[in-house]
Structure formats: C-alpha cells, structure tokens
Design a protein around this motif. Structure first.
Motif, mmCIF file in Angstrom:
data_model
loop_
_atom_site.group_PDB
_atom_site.id
_atom_site.type_symbol
_atom_site.label_atom_id
_atom_site.label_comp_id
_atom_site.label_asym_id
_atom_site.label_seq_id
_atom_site.Cartn_x
_atom_site.Cartn_y
_atom_site.Cartn_z
ATOM 1 N N GLU A 45 45.598 24.529 46.111
ATOM 2 C CA GLU A 45 46.530 25.013 47.131
ATOM 3 C C GLU A 45 46.159 26.436 47.565
ATOM 4 O O GLU A 45 46.139 26.748 48.753
ATOM 5 C CB GLU A 45 47.956 24.980 46.583
ATOM 6 C CG GLU A 45 49.013 25.141 47.636
ATOM 7 C CD GLU A 45 50.404 24.872 47.091
ATOM 8 O OE1 GLU A 45 51.328 25.560 47.557
ATOM 9 O OE2 GLU A 45 50.563 24.001 46.220
ATOM 10 N N LEU A 46 45.851 27.294 46.590
ATOM 11 C CA LEU A 46 45.449 28.668 46.897
ATOM 12 C C LEU A 46 44.169 28.684 47.715
ATOM 13 O O LEU A 46 44.071 29.362 48.732
ATOM 14 C CB LEU A 46 45.254 29.466 45.605
ATOM 15 C CG LEU A 46 44.648 30.861 45.765
ATOM 16 C CD1 LEU A 46 45.607 31.780 46.514
ATOM 17 C CD2 LEU A 46 44.285 31.441 44.410
ATOM 18 N N TRP A 47 43.163 27.926 47.277
ATOM 19 C CA TRP A 47 41.863 27.957 47.949
ATOM 20 C C TRP A 47 41.922 27.361 49.349
ATOM 21 O O TRP A 47 41.114 27.696 50.201
ATOM 22 C CB TRP A 47 40.815 27.253 47.110
ATOM 23 C CG TRP A 47 40.544 27.955 45.799
ATOM 24 C CD1 TRP A 47 40.752 29.277 45.513
ATOM 25 C CD2 TRP A 47 40.059 27.370 44.607
ATOM 26 N NE1 TRP A 47 40.414 29.531 44.219
ATOM 27 C CE2 TRP A 47 39.981 28.393 43.631
ATOM 28 C CE3 TRP A 47 39.677 26.090 44.265
ATOM 29 C CZ2 TRP A 47 39.521 28.161 42.336
ATOM 30 C CZ3 TRP A 47 39.222 25.871 42.969
ATOM 31 C CH2 TRP A 47 39.142 26.899 42.022
ATOM 32 N N SER A 48 42.886 26.474 49.600
ATOM 33 C CA SER A 48 42.986 25.890 50.936
ATOM 34 C C SER A 48 43.814 26.761 51.883
ATOM 35 O O SER A 48 43.787 26.546 53.096
ATOM 36 C CB SER A 48 43.571 24.478 50.865
ATOM 37 O OG SER A 48 44.915 24.527 50.444
ATOM 38 N N PRO A 51 43.467 33.117 54.027
ATOM 39 C CA PRO A 51 43.848 34.482 53.662
ATOM 40 C C PRO A 51 44.202 35.287 54.912
ATOM 41 O O PRO A 51 43.651 35.064 55.983
ATOM 42 C CB PRO A 51 42.593 35.035 52.982
ATOM 43 C CG PRO A 51 41.480 34.209 53.500
ATOM 44 C CD PRO A 51 42.051 32.863 53.822
ATOM 45 N N ARG A 52 45.132 36.222 54.750
ATOM 46 C CA ARG A 52 45.567 37.047 55.872
ATOM 47 C C ARG A 52 45.106 38.489 55.727
ATOM 48 O O ARG A 52 45.443 39.329 56.560
ATOM 49 C CB ARG A 52 47.079 36.999 55.988
ATOM 50 C CG ARG A 52 47.570 35.599 56.299
ATOM 51 C CD ARG A 52 49.055 35.567 56.452
ATOM 52 N NE ARG A 52 49.468 34.184 56.699
ATOM 53 C CZ ARG A 52 50.703 33.842 56.928
ATOM 54 N NH1 ARG A 52 51.648 34.739 56.944
ATOM 55 N NH2 ARG A 52 51.002 32.572 57.144
ATOM 56 N N SER A 53 44.356 38.741 54.665
ATOM 57 C CA SER A 53 43.895 40.106 54.425
ATOM 58 C C SER A 53 42.687 40.074 53.498
ATOM 59 O O SER A 53 42.355 39.032 52.917
ATOM 60 C CB SER A 53 45.003 40.929 53.775
ATOM 61 O OG SER A 53 45.286 40.410 52.483
ATOM 62 N N VAL A 54 42.070 41.225 53.348
ATOM 63 C CA VAL A 54 40.967 41.353 52.399
ATOM 64 C C VAL A 54 41.499 41.118 50.985
ATOM 65 O O VAL A 54 40.830 40.500 50.153
ATOM 66 C CB VAL A 54 40.293 42.741 52.515
ATOM 67 C CG1 VAL A 54 39.231 42.924 51.443
ATOM 68 C CG2 VAL A 54 39.684 42.915 53.898
ATOM 69 N N ALA A 55 42.724 41.570 50.730
ATOM 70 C CA ALA A 55 43.337 41.337 49.419
ATOM 71 C C ALA A 55 43.485 39.837 49.146
ATOM 72 O O ALA A 55 43.276 39.383 48.023
ATOM 73 C CB ALA A 55 44.691 42.026 49.334
ATOM 74 N N GLY A 56 43.817 39.063 50.173
ATOM 75 C CA GLY A 56 43.922 37.618 50.014
ATOM 76 C C GLY A 56 42.594 36.983 49.650
ATOM 77 O O GLY A 56 42.530 36.058 48.834
ATOM 78 N N VAL A 57 41.519 37.489 50.245
ATOM 79 C CA VAL A 57 40.175 37.005 49.903
ATOM 80 C C VAL A 57 39.866 37.366 48.450
ATOM 81 O O VAL A 57 39.322 36.549 47.698
ATOM 82 C CB VAL A 57 39.112 37.600 50.858
ATOM 83 C CG1 VAL A 57 37.707 37.232 50.404
ATOM 84 C CG2 VAL A 57 39.360 37.136 52.280
ATOM 85 N N ALA A 58 40.237 38.585 48.049
ATOM 86 C CA ALA A 58 40.005 39.017 46.671
ATOM 87 C C ALA A 58 40.759 38.135 45.682
ATOM 88 O O ALA A 58 40.240 37.782 44.626
ATOM 89 C CB ALA A 58 40.414 40.487 46.506
#
Length: 99
Positions: A45-48, A51-58
C-alpha cells in the motif's frame, strides 16, 4: 517391524507436540506469519501510494531497505549506495538548520 516403526513415530510426534506446547513454537510461528502478511500488505500500500514530497520518497526508500535488509547487514551493491541515498534525502528534508 512396521508396527514398531509406527509406534516410534507416534511416540516422537507426541513428544514433539508436548514440547511444542511447552515452548509455544507453532503458536509463535503462526503469529510471525500473520504479522509478515500484514507487513507485506502495508508495504504494498505504501509503495503504491504517490509521494507528495521528498520526505515521502525517503519514507518509501526506508521501508524498502528495512524490509529487504533489516539491520543494514548487506554490504554488496546496491545496499550501501541505497542507504547513502536515503541519508541524503533525510538530510535534504531536514533543511539547512539540520545537524
């Protein structure tokens, strides 16, 4: 001989079941499998999620690293490089006032 072998097998199974009940191996194994299933579903669920920010990618990268290399034990490529990229993302997200 067949009866003796079957009797020995029944006795060993009975011993195993008694020991298993004392230490709780089967119960713990089942709980571990259930937790792993939940972890996998949450990770998917997380990987799909977009992301809305660089923090989300991190967060997504950190999740992947923790699931695939818990304890940061793998030292061959690409694991050290991925951990370095994660550290870079965290540093960027922390901003110029970070430690």
């Amino acid at each position: 001989m067949r009866r003796q072998a079957r009797a020995a097998l029944v006795a060993r199974r009975s011993e195993w079941k008694a020991a298993d009940k004392r230490v709780g191996y089967t119960k713990a194994k089942k709980a571990e499998e259930e937790i792993a299933d939940v972890e996998e579903a949450l990770a998917k669920e997380l990987w799909s999620a977009a992301p809305r920010s660089v923090a989300g990618v991190a967060v997504k990268l950190h999740s992947l690293l923790e699931m695939e290399d818990p304890g940061s034990a793998l030292q061959e490529a690409p694991w050290p490089e991925l951990r370095t990229i994660l550290a870079d993302l965290v540093r960027i997200c922390a901003g110029p006032n970070a430690i």
